[in-house]
Scaffold this motif. Structure first.
Motif, PDB file in Angstrom:
ATOM      1  N   GLN A  68       0.791  -1.151  -0.130  1.00  0.00           N
ATOM      2  CA  GLN A  68       0.088   0.159  -0.112  1.00  0.00           C
ATOM      3  C   GLN A  68       0.882   1.349  -0.006  1.00  0.00           C
ATOM      4  OE1 GLN A  68      -3.391   0.414   2.263  1.00  0.00           O
ATOM      5  NE2 GLN A  68      -4.094  -1.846   1.835  1.00  0.00           N
ATOM      6  N   VAL A  69       2.229   1.361   0.454  1.00  0.00           N
ATOM      7  CA  VAL A  69       2.980   2.248   0.432  1.00  0.00           C
ATOM      8  C   VAL A  69       3.436   2.440  -1.002  1.00  0.00           C
ATOM      9  CG1 VAL A  69       5.327   3.166   1.042  1.00  0.00           C
ATOM     10  CG2 VAL A  69       3.826   2.084   2.796  1.00  0.00           C
ATOM     11  N   ALA A  70       3.639   1.174  -1.796  1.00  0.00           N
ATOM     12  CA  ALA A  70       4.228   1.099  -2.989  1.00  0.00           C
ATOM     13  C   ALA A  70       3.189   1.472  -4.029  1.00  0.00           C
ATOM     14  CB  ALA A  70       4.607  -0.310  -3.369  1.00  0.00           C
ATOM     15  N   THR A  71       1.870   1.822  -3.783  1.00  0.00           N
ATOM     16  CA  THR A  71       0.604   2.010  -4.529  1.00  0.00           C
ATOM     17  C   THR A  71       0.187   3.249  -3.956  1.00  0.00           C
ATOM     18  OG1 THR A  71      -0.854   0.609  -3.487  1.00  0.00           O
ATOM     19  CG2 THR A  71       0.331  -0.259  -5.748  1.00  0.00           C
ATOM     20  N   ALA A  72       0.851   4.085  -3.112  1.00  0.00           N
ATOM     21  CA  ALA A  72       0.432   5.241  -2.709  1.00  0.00           C
ATOM     22  C   ALA A  72      -0.929   5.332  -1.817  1.00  0.00           C
ATOM     23  CB  ALA A  72       0.138   6.418  -4.042  1.00  0.00           C
ATOM     24  N   ALA A  73      -1.302   4.355  -1.118  1.00  0.00           N
ATOM     25  CA  ALA A  73      -2.465   4.304  -0.240  1.00  0.00           C
ATOM     26  C   ALA A  73      -2.143   4.821   0.811  1.00  0.00           C
ATOM     27  CB  ALA A  73      -3.139   2.915  -0.330  1.00  0.00           C
ATOM     28  N   LEU A  74      -0.814   4.550   1.610  1.00  0.00           N
ATOM     29  CA  LEU A  74      -0.299   4.848   2.861  1.00  0.00           C
ATOM     30  C   LEU A  74       1.015   5.193   2.684  1.00  0.00           C
ATOM     31  CD1 LEU A  74      -1.277   1.620   4.900  1.00  0.00           C
ATOM     32  CD2 LEU A  74      -2.427   3.848   5.064  1.00  0.00           C
ATOM     33  N   SER A  75       1.678   6.018   3.805  1.00  0.00           N
ATOM     34  CA  SER A  75       2.882   6.442   3.778  1.00  0.00           C
ATOM     35  C   SER A  75       3.654   5.618   4.690  1.00  0.00           C
ATOM     36  CB  SER A  75       2.967   7.777   4.296  1.00  0.00           C
ATOM     37  OG  SER A  75       2.187   9.039   3.538  1.00  0.00           O
ATOM     38  N   PRO A  76       4.831   5.710   4.405  1.00  0.00           N
ATOM     39  CA  PRO A  76       6.013   4.617   5.158  1.00  0.00           C
ATOM     40  C   PRO A  76       5.788   4.821   6.564  1.00  0.00           C
ATOM     41  CG  PRO A  76       7.091   5.557   3.325  1.00  0.00           C
ATOM     42  CD  PRO A  76       5.870   6.570   3.483  1.00  0.00           C
ATOM     43  N   SER A  77       5.417   6.231   7.111  1.00  0.00           N
ATOM     44  CA  SER A  77       5.381   6.371   8.497  1.00  0.00           C
ATOM     45  C   SER A  77       4.211   5.886   9.027  1.00  0.00           C
ATOM     46  CB  SER A  77       5.204   7.859   8.794  1.00  0.00           C
ATOM     47  OG  SER A  77       4.335   8.598   8.281  1.00  0.00           O
ATOM     48  N   ASP A  78       3.026   5.345   8.280  1.00  0.00           N
ATOM     49  CA  ASP A  78       1.729   4.957   8.977  1.00  0.00           C
ATOM     50  C   ASP A  78       2.086   3.345   9.314  1.00  0.00           C
ATOM     51  OD1 ASP A  78       0.549   7.208   8.244  1.00  0.00           O
ATOM     52  OD2 ASP A  78       0.066   6.531   5.887  1.00  0.00           O
ATOM     53  N   ILE A  79       3.025   2.619   8.594  1.00  0.00           N
ATOM     54  CA  ILE A  79       3.222   1.185   9.059  1.00  0.00           C
ATOM     55  C   ILE A  79       4.618   1.195   9.504  1.00  0.00           C
ATOM     56  CG2 ILE A  79       1.620   0.672   7.177  1.00  0.00           C
ATOM     57  CD1 ILE A  79       4.261  -0.237   5.577  1.00  0.00           C
ATOM     58  N   ALA A  80       5.480   2.085  10.218  1.00  0.00           N
ATOM     59  CA  ALA A  80       6.778   1.923  10.742  1.00  0.00           C
ATOM     60  C   ALA A  80       6.776   2.746  11.836  1.00  0.00           C
ATOM     61  CB  ALA A  80       7.684   2.327   9.499  1.00  0.00           C
ATOM     62  N   GLU A  81       7.529   2.167  12.687  1.00  0.00           N
ATOM     63  CA  GLU A  81       7.619   2.688  14.373  1.00  0.00           C
ATOM     64  C   GLU A  81       9.064   2.583  14.653  1.00  0.00           C
ATOM     65  OE1 GLU A  81       5.617   3.510  18.133  1.00  0.00           O
ATOM     66  OE2 GLU A  81       5.161   3.816  16.145  1.00  0.00           O
ATOM     67  N   PRO A  82       9.560   3.600  15.126  1.00  0.00           N
ATOM     68  CA  PRO A  82      11.139   3.362  15.696  1.00  0.00           C
ATOM     69  C   PRO A  82      11.335   2.353  16.845  1.00  0.00           C
ATOM     70  CG  PRO A  82      10.379   5.768  15.435  1.00  0.00           C
ATOM     71  CD  PRO A  82       9.214   4.873  15.180  1.00  0.00           C
ATOM     72  N   ILE A  83      12.117   1.494  16.638  1.00  0.00           N
ATOM     73  CA  ILE A  83      12.343   0.484  17.813  1.00  0.00           C
ATOM     74  C   ILE A  83      12.410   1.004  19.182  1.00  0.00           C
ATOM     75  CG2 ILE A  83      13.547  -1.517  18.256  1.00  0.00           C
ATOM     76  CD1 ILE A  83      14.278  -1.882  15.344  1.00  0.00           C
ATOM     77  N   ARG A  84      13.251   2.068  19.250  1.00  0.00           N
ATOM     78  CA  ARG A  84      13.533   2.587  20.576  1.00  0.00           C
ATOM     79  C   ARG A  84      12.013   3.164  21.068  1.00  0.00           C
ATOM     80  NH1 ARG A  84      18.820   3.462  21.885  1.00  0.00           N
ATOM     81  NH2 ARG A  84      20.203   3.546  20.147  1.00  0.00           N
ATOM     82  N   LYS A  85      10.986   3.599  20.318  1.00  0.00           N
ATOM     83  CA  LYS A  85      10.000   4.228  20.734  1.00  0.00           C
ATOM     84  C   LYS A  85       9.000   3.018  21.246  1.00  0.00           C
ATOM     85  CE  LYS A  85       5.576   6.604  19.339  1.00  0.00           C
ATOM     86  NZ  LYS A  85       5.052   7.514  18.259  1.00  0.00           N
ATOM     87  N   ALA A  86       8.974   2.081  20.604  1.00  0.00           N
ATOM     88  CA  ALA A  86       8.172   0.911  20.897  1.00  0.00           C
ATOM     89  C   ALA A  86       8.703  -0.024  22.020  1.00  0.00           C
ATOM     90  CB  ALA A  86       8.356  -0.099  19.548  1.00  0.00           C
ATOM     91  N   LEU A  87       9.771  -0.035  22.264  1.00  0.00           N
ATOM     92  CA  LEU A  87      10.514  -0.514  23.591  1.00  0.00           C
ATOM     93  C   LEU A  87      11.050   0.337  24.656  1.00  0.00           C
ATOM     94  CD1 LEU A  87      12.517  -3.080  21.798  1.00  0.00           C
ATOM     95  CD2 LEU A  87      10.214  -3.486  22.672  1.00  0.00           C
ATOM     96  N   GLY A  88      10.802   1.728  24.551  1.00  0.00           N
ATOM     97  CA  GLY A  88      11.210   2.735  25.343  1.00  0.00           C
ATOM     98  C   GLY A  88      10.854   2.696  26.816  1.00  0.00           C
TER      99      GLY A  88
END
Length: 441
Positions: free
Chosen positions: A49-69
């Motif tokens: 969906q990022v490749a076909t412009a439906a979503l932006s990368p930030s919509d499906i990505a999370e900094p690992i430090r933030k996830a485990l902070g």
């Protein structure tokens, strides 16, 4: 005087399995170090969906430090692992000092298998990284712009012909999404090209699509795709390709964009350990997820060839990796804190699903099979649930609702400097890695 050193657990990989395992160890009487060559965890099932412009990368990505902070016993380091010494119990890094461990967890995922034709990657990127998704999006959007600008009918036809290689879930989802993107965008925003000029060709070497699904669901998916404009070519192996064409047994296909989705293989973890690997370069593991012949080394997700209750290898799915990570994290915690032996992992199948297009998906759960709108709703619910945190779930849901109601896609950006298909970065952070291995990060 200092007390006894706490057990050191090193997790290589911050994907579904690695993050789930680390979170389960949060707050335990252990020191956890998570190593990844990227600083973010990525929900790869929605990369198309990022490749076909439906979503932006930030919509499906999370900094690992933030996830485990929030877990004070967990440290994160940006590093590329190059090997493992199972005797000395150290992890080798491309840059920086070796990292010692008491327990090592390999959750390094998988990459696309080009079957000995690695030079094809430049022409046909897969969908494993944000960079690859951006490359595909760039090529798709540029093909429309160039087709609009050219006065040569043959050139226009080639630019508006897009080839997807591989008839698994990724290929099917990508082909269906490419048709929706092109038809909606061309009809609204372009003047010289027409929706009927667009061709999306799905090439599969096997006799049918979606081999992991029952045949009737695969037939439904193929029928839907063909009805909505995808040309499905079965028993059609790729023989060669370059930047502007794909050669199959049926001839040469001039094209403006090629996407690869024809199979995956495990990471180099088996080579790091000099350990036996199963089909797809996946490490052989015991029922408790420990690696055969390597005490205190464990493998998760696509890295592991774990067997299900039916004696068959578990599929390379997000739900498998996440369940394995949660299981192993809790089991290691109990073993370290209470001396409890590691139990065998039991996979609880939540069903297998693939989206085919708007209001159309397939869902297979045991003997139950669904197709159409209901399966599409279930597909959406499953994927939203698997996103890493509530914020991402809300954002993606809102974007999907907006796109569904308006048929507008919001991530249609063309970079001035086009992204290139390159191997994942291995940045140098020597000081940080030394501190991490010493327990100071």
């Amino acid at each position: 005087m200092t007390g006894p050193q706490r057990p050191r657990i090193v997790i290589v990989g911050g994907g579904f399995g690695g993050l789930a395992c680390a979170a389960a160890l949060g707050g335990a009487e252990v020191d956890v170090l998570v190593l990844d060559r990227r600083n973010h965890s990525l929900f790869t099932p929605l990369l198309y969906q990022v490749a076909t412009a439906a979503l932006s990368p930030s919509d499906i990505a999370e900094p690992i430090r933030k996830a485990l902070g929030r877990h004070r016993n967990i440290r994160v380091a940006l590093a590329e692992v190059t090997g493992v010494d199972a005797v000395a119990k150290t992890v080798h890094l491309r840059e920086g000092e070796d990292v010692p461990y008491d327990h090592l967890i390999l959750a390094t995922g998988s990459d696309y298998n080009y079957f000995g034709n690695d030079d094809w990657r430049t022409h046909a990127p897969g969908l494993k990284t944000v960079n690859e998704a951006r490359v595909i999006r760039q090529r798709l959007l540029l093909s429309y712009e160039q087709a609009e600008a050219t006065g040569d009918p043959e050139r226009r036809r080639a630019l508006l012909t897009h080839v997807v290689i591989g008839g698994g879930p990724t290929g099917v989802e990508m082909a269906g999404s490419m048709v929706e993107l092109g038809r909606e965008m061309i009809s609204r925003d372009f003047r010289r090209i027409r929706p009927e000029d667009l061709r999306v060709i799905l090439v599969e070497a096997a006799p049918r699509l979606l081999m992991a699904f029952p045949e009737d669901l695969a037939r439904y998916a193929q029928t839907y795709l063909e009805k909505h404009g995808v040309e499905v070519r079965l028993n059609c192996a790729v023989k060669d390709m370059d930047a502007e064409s794909v050669t199959t047994a049926e001839g040469v296909i001039p094209t403006g964009c090629i996407v690869w989705g024809a199979g995956v293989r495990g990471s180099e973890a088996a080579q790091w350990l000099d350990a036996p690997a199963a089909k797809g370069n996946r490490l052989l593991v015991r029922p408790d997820l420990s690696v055969e012949g390597r005490p205190d080394v464990y493998a998760l997700g696509d890295t592991a060839a774990a067997m299900g209750e039916d004696g068959m290898p578990l599929p390379a799915l997000a739900q498998v990796a996440k369940q394995q990570g949660q299981h192993l994290g809790k089991a290691l915690r109990a073993k370290i804190e209470k001396g409890t032996p590691l139990p065998a992992f039991v996979f609880h199948n939540r069903g297998n699903t693939a989206v085919v297009g708007r209001n159309a998906a397939i869902f297979h759960f045991g003997k139950r099979k669904l197709r159409g709108r209901v399966a599409w709703y279930l597909w959406a619910l499953v994927h939203v649930y698997l996103l890493v945190n509530p914020q991402k779930r809300i954002l993606v849901t809102i974007q999907w609702l907006w796109s569904y109601m308006t048929r507008q896609l919001g991530a249609r950006l063309i970079d001035e400097t086009p992204p290139q298909v390159v191997p994942a970065a291995s940045p140098a952070h020597n000081d940080t890695l030394r501190e991490a291995s010493a327990g100071k990060v």
